[in-house]
Design a protein around this motif. Structure first.
Motif, PDB file in Angstrom:
ATOM      1  N   VAL A 237       0.851  -1.186   0.000  1.00  0.00           N
ATOM      2  CA  VAL A 237       0.000   0.000   0.000  1.00  0.00           C
ATOM      3  C   VAL A 237       0.889   1.239   0.000  1.00  0.00           C
ATOM      4  CG1 VAL A 237      -1.795   1.307   1.182  1.00  0.00           C
ATOM      5  CG2 VAL A 237      -1.830  -1.198   1.272  1.00  0.00           C
ATOM      6  N   ARG A 238       0.632   2.129  -0.951  1.00  0.00           N
ATOM      7  CA  ARG A 238       1.307   3.432  -0.987  1.00  0.00           C
ATOM      8  C   ARG A 238       0.292   4.519  -0.692  1.00  0.00           C
ATOM      9  NH1 ARG A 238       4.012   5.286  -6.505  1.00  0.00           N
ATOM     10  NH2 ARG A 238       1.873   5.969  -6.963  1.00  0.00           N
ATOM     11  N   VAL A 239       0.634   5.394   0.238  1.00  0.00           N
ATOM     12  CA  VAL A 239      -0.291   6.436   0.701  1.00  0.00           C
ATOM     13  C   VAL A 239       0.361   7.807   0.509  1.00  0.00           C
ATOM     14  CG1 VAL A 239      -1.550   7.345   2.696  1.00  0.00           C
ATOM     15  CG2 VAL A 239      -1.346   4.864   2.373  1.00  0.00           C
ATOM     16  N   PRO A 240      -0.316   8.750  -0.141  1.00  0.00           N
ATOM     17  CA  PRO A 240       0.260  10.096  -0.303  1.00  0.00           C
ATOM     18  C   PRO A 240       0.456  10.804   1.042  1.00  0.00           C
ATOM     19  CG  PRO A 240      -1.623   9.770  -1.756  1.00  0.00           C
ATOM     20  CD  PRO A 240      -1.623   8.623  -0.799  1.00  0.00           C
ATOM     21  N   HIS A 245      -0.849   9.524   7.823  1.00  0.00           N
ATOM     22  CA  HIS A 245      -1.200   9.095   9.178  1.00  0.00           C
ATOM     23  C   HIS A 245      -1.932   7.748   9.193  1.00  0.00           C
ATOM     24  CE1 HIS A 245      -4.717  11.240   7.578  1.00  0.00           C
ATOM     25  NE2 HIS A 245      -5.440  10.441   8.340  1.00  0.00           N
ATOM     26  N   LEU A 246      -2.427   7.314   8.044  1.00  0.00           N
ATOM     27  CA  LEU A 246      -3.138   6.037   7.983  1.00  0.00           C
ATOM     28  C   LEU A 246      -2.192   4.839   8.081  1.00  0.00           C
ATOM     29  CD1 LEU A 246      -5.595   6.848   5.035  1.00  0.00           C
ATOM     30  CD2 LEU A 246      -6.207   6.672   7.460  1.00  0.00           C
ATOM     31  N   LEU A 247      -0.928   5.038   7.726  1.00  0.00           N
ATOM     32  CA  LEU A 247       0.006   3.923   7.664  1.00  0.00           C
ATOM     33  C   LEU A 247       0.416   3.443   9.056  1.00  0.00           C
ATOM     34  CD1 LEU A 247       2.398   4.994   4.766  1.00  0.00           C
ATOM     35  CD2 LEU A 247       0.660   3.206   4.705  1.00  0.00           C
ATOM     36  N   ALA A 270     -12.181   2.478   7.041  1.00  0.00           N
ATOM     37  CA  ALA A 270     -11.328   3.319   7.886  1.00  0.00           C
ATOM     38  C   ALA A 270     -10.725   4.468   7.085  1.00  0.00           C
ATOM     39  CB  ALA A 270     -10.223   2.464   8.514  1.00  0.00           C
ATOM     40  N   ILE A 271     -10.378   4.207   5.836  1.00  0.00           N
ATOM     41  CA  ILE A 271      -9.780   5.254   5.003  1.00  0.00           C
ATOM     42  C   ILE A 271     -10.749   6.405   4.791  1.00  0.00           C
ATOM     43  CG2 ILE A 271      -9.015   5.763   2.641  1.00  0.00           C
ATOM     44  CD1 ILE A 271      -7.745   2.969   2.586  1.00  0.00           C
ATOM     45  N   VAL A 272     -12.000   6.073   4.525  1.00  0.00           N
ATOM     46  CA  VAL A 272     -12.970   7.131   4.194  1.00  0.00           C
ATOM     47  C   VAL A 272     -13.745   7.609   5.414  1.00  0.00           C
ATOM     48  CG1 VAL A 272     -13.161   6.258   1.852  1.00  0.00           C
ATOM     49  CG2 VAL A 272     -14.815   5.509   3.564  1.00  0.00           C
ATOM     50  N   GLY A 273     -13.517   6.975   6.580  1.00  0.00           N
ATOM     51  CA  GLY A 273     -14.171   7.435   7.793  1.00  0.00           C
ATOM     52  C   GLY A 273     -15.631   7.080   7.898  1.00  0.00           C
ATOM     53  N   THR A 274     -16.019   5.949   7.296  1.00  0.00           N
ATOM     54  CA  THR A 274     -17.405   5.499   7.386  1.00  0.00           C
ATOM     55  C   THR A 274     -17.468   4.252   8.256  1.00  0.00           C
ATOM     56  OG1 THR A 274     -19.380   4.976   6.071  1.00  0.00           O
ATOM     57  CG2 THR A 274     -17.306   3.992   5.347  1.00  0.00           C
ATOM     58  N   PRO A 275     -18.527   4.033   9.006  1.00  0.00           N
ATOM     59  CA  PRO A 275     -18.611   2.813   9.831  1.00  0.00           C
ATOM     60  C   PRO A 275     -18.656   1.576   8.938  1.00  0.00           C
ATOM     61  CG  PRO A 275     -20.231   4.441  10.535  1.00  0.00           C
ATOM     62  CD  PRO A 275     -19.683   4.934   9.233  1.00  0.00           C
ATOM     63  N   PRO A 276     -17.923   0.536   9.274  1.00  0.00           N
ATOM     64  CA  PRO A 276     -18.000  -0.691   8.471  1.00  0.00           C
ATOM     65  C   PRO A 276     -19.348  -1.373   8.668  1.00  0.00           C
ATOM     66  CG  PRO A 276     -16.679  -1.068  10.424  1.00  0.00           C
ATOM     67  CD  PRO A 276     -17.007   0.402  10.409  1.00  0.00           C
ATOM     68  N   GLY A 289      -7.815   2.839  13.916  1.00  0.00           N
ATOM     69  CA  GLY A 289      -8.344   1.629  14.544  1.00  0.00           C
ATOM     70  C   GLY A 289      -7.577   0.368  14.209  1.00  0.00           C
ATOM     71  N   ALA A 290      -6.503   0.489  13.443  1.00  0.00           N
ATOM     72  CA  ALA A 290      -5.746  -0.701  13.057  1.00  0.00           C
ATOM     73  C   ALA A 290      -5.035  -1.298  14.265  1.00  0.00           C
ATOM     74  CB  ALA A 290      -4.734  -0.350  11.974  1.00  0.00           C
ATOM     75  N   ALA A 291      -5.062  -2.615  14.353  1.00  0.00           N
ATOM     76  CA  ALA A 291      -4.380  -3.330  15.439  1.00  0.00           C
ATOM     77  C   ALA A 291      -3.814  -4.622  14.879  1.00  0.00           C
ATOM     78  CB  ALA A 291      -5.347  -3.629  16.585  1.00  0.00           C
ATOM     79  N   PRO A 292      -2.676  -5.081  15.389  1.00  0.00           N
ATOM     80  CA  PRO A 292      -2.077  -6.313  14.856  1.00  0.00           C
ATOM     81  C   PRO A 292      -2.988  -7.513  15.059  1.00  0.00           C
ATOM     82  CG  PRO A 292      -0.508  -5.107  16.227  1.00  0.00           C
ATOM     83  CD  PRO A 292      -1.849  -4.467  16.444  1.00  0.00           C
ATOM     84  N   ARG A 293      -3.040  -8.357  14.091  1.00  0.00           N
ATOM     85  CA  ARG A 293      -3.732  -9.633  14.194  1.00  0.00           C
ATOM     86  C   ARG A 293      -2.818 -10.652  14.869  1.00  0.00           C
ATOM     87  NH1 ARG A 293      -7.801 -12.069  11.464  1.00  0.00           N
ATOM     88  NH2 ARG A 293      -9.108 -10.813  10.066  1.00  0.00           N
ATOM     89  N   ALA A 294      -3.412 -11.553  15.637  1.00  0.00           N
ATOM     90  CA  ALA A 294      -2.638 -12.695  16.127  1.00  0.00           C
ATOM     91  C   ALA A 294      -2.504 -13.742  15.029  1.00  0.00           C
ATOM     92  CB  ALA A 294      -3.305 -13.302  17.354  1.00  0.00           C
ATOM     93  N   CYS A 295      -3.573 -13.926  14.239  1.00  0.00           N
ATOM     94  CA  CYS A 295      -3.585 -14.941  13.184  1.00  0.00           C
ATOM     95  C   CYS A 295      -4.422 -14.465  12.010  1.00  0.00           C
ATOM     96  CB  CYS A 295      -4.176 -16.264  13.681  1.00  0.00           C
ATOM     97  SG  CYS A 295      -3.177 -17.163  14.887  1.00  0.00           S
TER      98      CYS A 295
END
Length: 607
Positions: A237-240, A245-247, A270-276, A289-295
């Motif tokens: 993923v490349r972000v301008p 701040h998203l990275l 998350a990128i566009v700020g809308t609820p999933p 809201g990104a957090a590492p996955r265990a699996c």
């Protein structure tokens, strides 16, 4: 410039992370390597399935395909419940102009025309309304499995490649891998042209670029199989600067935590700020809201004409695999895959007795569980499931997979084609857990479990009776004696899928001729594609009886369904004694006009 970033989404078919950005010294991928240098690369990204259609279902919906049967099976047509939100619908609601050029293959009854602003070979972000942000998906078929079936030019030669230790060093294997490297170079050039087109339009500073594959490579034990070779994919993923701040880390960095392609939908939200949407299984890998996955979790059901239920969990270091069909070899014959010289050479070496033990495993029965240390053993050759020093890791990964299957309501344990499928969607968690426990007992290969399996044959649930029958079948193949009343259970059974499993168990328990006659009749009278496939599969595993089955196999070898044709043609050639691994059994001449596995056109020259 808009307040929301554009999203240029690049996808390459069947493409493993054999890129320079992932440290591959043979890769010629300058455009994707530059993208990685300017973005973030995930080293343990996984598709949810080792084949395209179920994987694309998960990307589209943010849900694992096995939560909505039969979407986990190849070329199925699951019904998408009303209210299920797909990512193009979500993004259009957020104000995006959404295009898809050109592949869909979603394995469900969604209408592409209804969810996209434009979908097809002409779909392009250039056609958006003035001022609207875009999400534009471009899929490249250049690296599709079929690319290795035909000669092609390229800088990588067969002598240049290094084969993993679980594959034999044969001319066909080297040829296919070299061709694949050359197609990856060509797809890099094609995706580079998409990047250049966007940059020349002056949109680079307003556009997030997302690149990945739908699953990994077509070499043996790769596509269709739940190892890293089959489900580990490139993800970049490349972000301008405006949205940096998203990275999760600085441009040019690599992330070692696992991530799943089912996470793309919530990441877009998350990128566009809308609820999933509610009910999804993914989690964002970009944004606050990104957090590492265990699996990351993956699985397979039916791949083409063969059933081989598998589930797997990939952590940062370890991969755990659970085989729900341990009595079947990995190396079941797939008519389409066997068009490749790599599979032909591999089986020929097996039949000639020329394989090393690590290479020969593919042609034998499986263990119920496997565990690999992907840091120390990236080719997954040394199975640690029986290693006492890894017992805690095995228990942890086993528990993680169990928890995931319950949390996502994995209904893959309800067999395809069973009458239990219709009711399973409404099961409470306790009933699903009960079925998981019975399936775990069935694959344990414990003769002392036979009384409990026989008792479960009396259940009022067809799915429970199926796993009881599967457990007895596995024991019979291992040479254990079965209860004398197995024939009576077969005659009393009403579910066709359970009956087929019981008939095969009956045959392996000493009544082979009677079982073959029964299964031949069932396959010929079925009228149901899945039941026919299961019956052919069972017949293929039992002693061959040409006088009983030859006529049926010959008739089904020209069946309208491609998968029935492939399975029956293989059985037919085995019955008449003419089968050789290089025999092309896939019938292109019988394909309908909508068949997606076309051989790709010659690619453009690499720039």
């Amino acid at each position: 410039m808009t307040d929301l970033p554009n999203i240029l989404w690049l996808v390459s078919e069947d493409c493993p992370p054999r890129l320079g950005a992932y440290g591959d010294p043979l890769a010629r991928t300058p455009h994707l390597d530059r993208l990685a240098a300017e973005g973030v690369t995930w080293d343990a990204a996984c598709s949810t399935s080792p084949v395209c259609a179920p994987s694309r279902f998960a990307i589209l919906t943010g849900r694992h395909a096995e939560s909505l049967p039969p979407a986990e099976n190849m070329r199925a047509d699951a019904h998408l419940p009303a209210g299920t939100v797909t990512y193009p619908q979500m993004m259009r609601d957020a104000g995006y102009y959404c295009t898809n050029n050109e592949k869909t293959d979603y394995n469900c009854d969604v209408d592409p025309a209804a969810i996209w602003d434009a979908c097809g070979t002409d779909a392009h972000w250039k056609n958006r309304p003035q001022g609207a942000p875009f999400l534009a998906v471009f899929n490249s078929m250049l690296t599709h499995e079929s690319c290795v079936f035909r000669p092609q030019e390229g800088q990588v030669r067969p002598g240049d490649v290094t084969l993993p230790p679980h594959l034999p060093d044969t001319p066909g294997m080297r040829q296919s891998l070299a061709r694949y490297y050359n197609r990856i170079a060509q797809v890099d050039a094609a995706l580079g042209a998409r990047l250049r087109e966007m940059e020349e339009a002056g949109l680079a500073e307003d556009t997030i670029v997302l690149y990945h594959s739908d699953h990994a490579s077509p070499l043996p034990r790769s596509k269709r199989f739940c190892y890293d070779d089959g489900v580990r994919v490139p993800l970049i993923v490349r972000v301008p600067e405006r949205w940096r701040h998203l990275l999760p880390s600085a441009p040019g960095s690599h992330v070692g935590d696992p991530v799943s392609l089912v996470d793309i939908l919530p990441t877009l939200a998350a990128i566009v700020g809308t609820p999933p949407p509610g009910g999804i299984h993914g989690q964002p890998f970009l944004g606050a809201g990104a957090a590492p996955r265990a699996c990351a979790f993956s699985g397979r059901g039916r791949m083409d004409e063969r059933h081989d239920l598998t589930r797997t969990a990939r952590g940062r270091r370890y991969r755990y695999i659970r085989n729900y069909a341990p009595h079947r070899p990995w190396g079941q014959h797939y008519a389409f895959a066997w068009l490749g010289a790599h599979y032909q050479d591999y089986e020929a070496a097996h039949l000639a007795g020329e394989l090393e033990p690590a290479q020969g495993r593919f042609w034998g029965p499986k263990p119920a569980e496997e565990l690999y240390d992907m840091e120390a053993d990236p080719d997954a050759v040394n199975d640690l499931a029986g290693d006492r020093g890894h017992a805690d890791t095995l228990r942890r990964m086993r528990g993680a997979l169990d928890g995931h299957m319950l949390a996502t309501r994995d209904l893959g344990l309800v067999p395809e084609g069973s009458g239990a499928s219709a009711e399973a969607a409404d099961w409470p968690e306790a009933r699903l857990k009960d079925l998981m426990d019975l399936a775990a007992l069935a694959i344990r290969r414990d003769p002392e479990a036979a009384p409990d399996l026989v008792k479960a044959l009396g259940s009022d649930c067809a799915a429970r009776r199926y796993w009881a029958a599967q457990g007895l079948l596995i024991l019979a193949i291992d040479g254990a004696s079965l209860p004398a009343d197995i024939e009576a259970a077969l005659e009393a059974e009403t579910d066709p899928v359970v009956r087929i499993a019981l008939a095969e168990a009956w045959g392996h328990a000493g009544e082979a001729e009677a079982a073959v006659r029964w299964l031949t009749g069932a396959a010929g009278a079925s009228g149901n594609k899945i039941h026919t496939l299961l019956a052919i599969e069972a017949l293929t595993s039992l002693p061959l009886m040409p006088q009983v089955t030859q006529s049926l196999a010959s008739r089904l070898a020209v069946d309208p369904d491609e998968y029935v044709r492939g399975a029956a043609a293989y059985l037919e050639r085995r019955l008449d004694g003419t089968y050789t691994p290089d025999m092309a059994l896939f019938r292109f001449d019988l394909l309908g006009p909508g068949f997606p596995h076309i051989l790709p056109e010659d690619p453009p020259a690499v720039e």
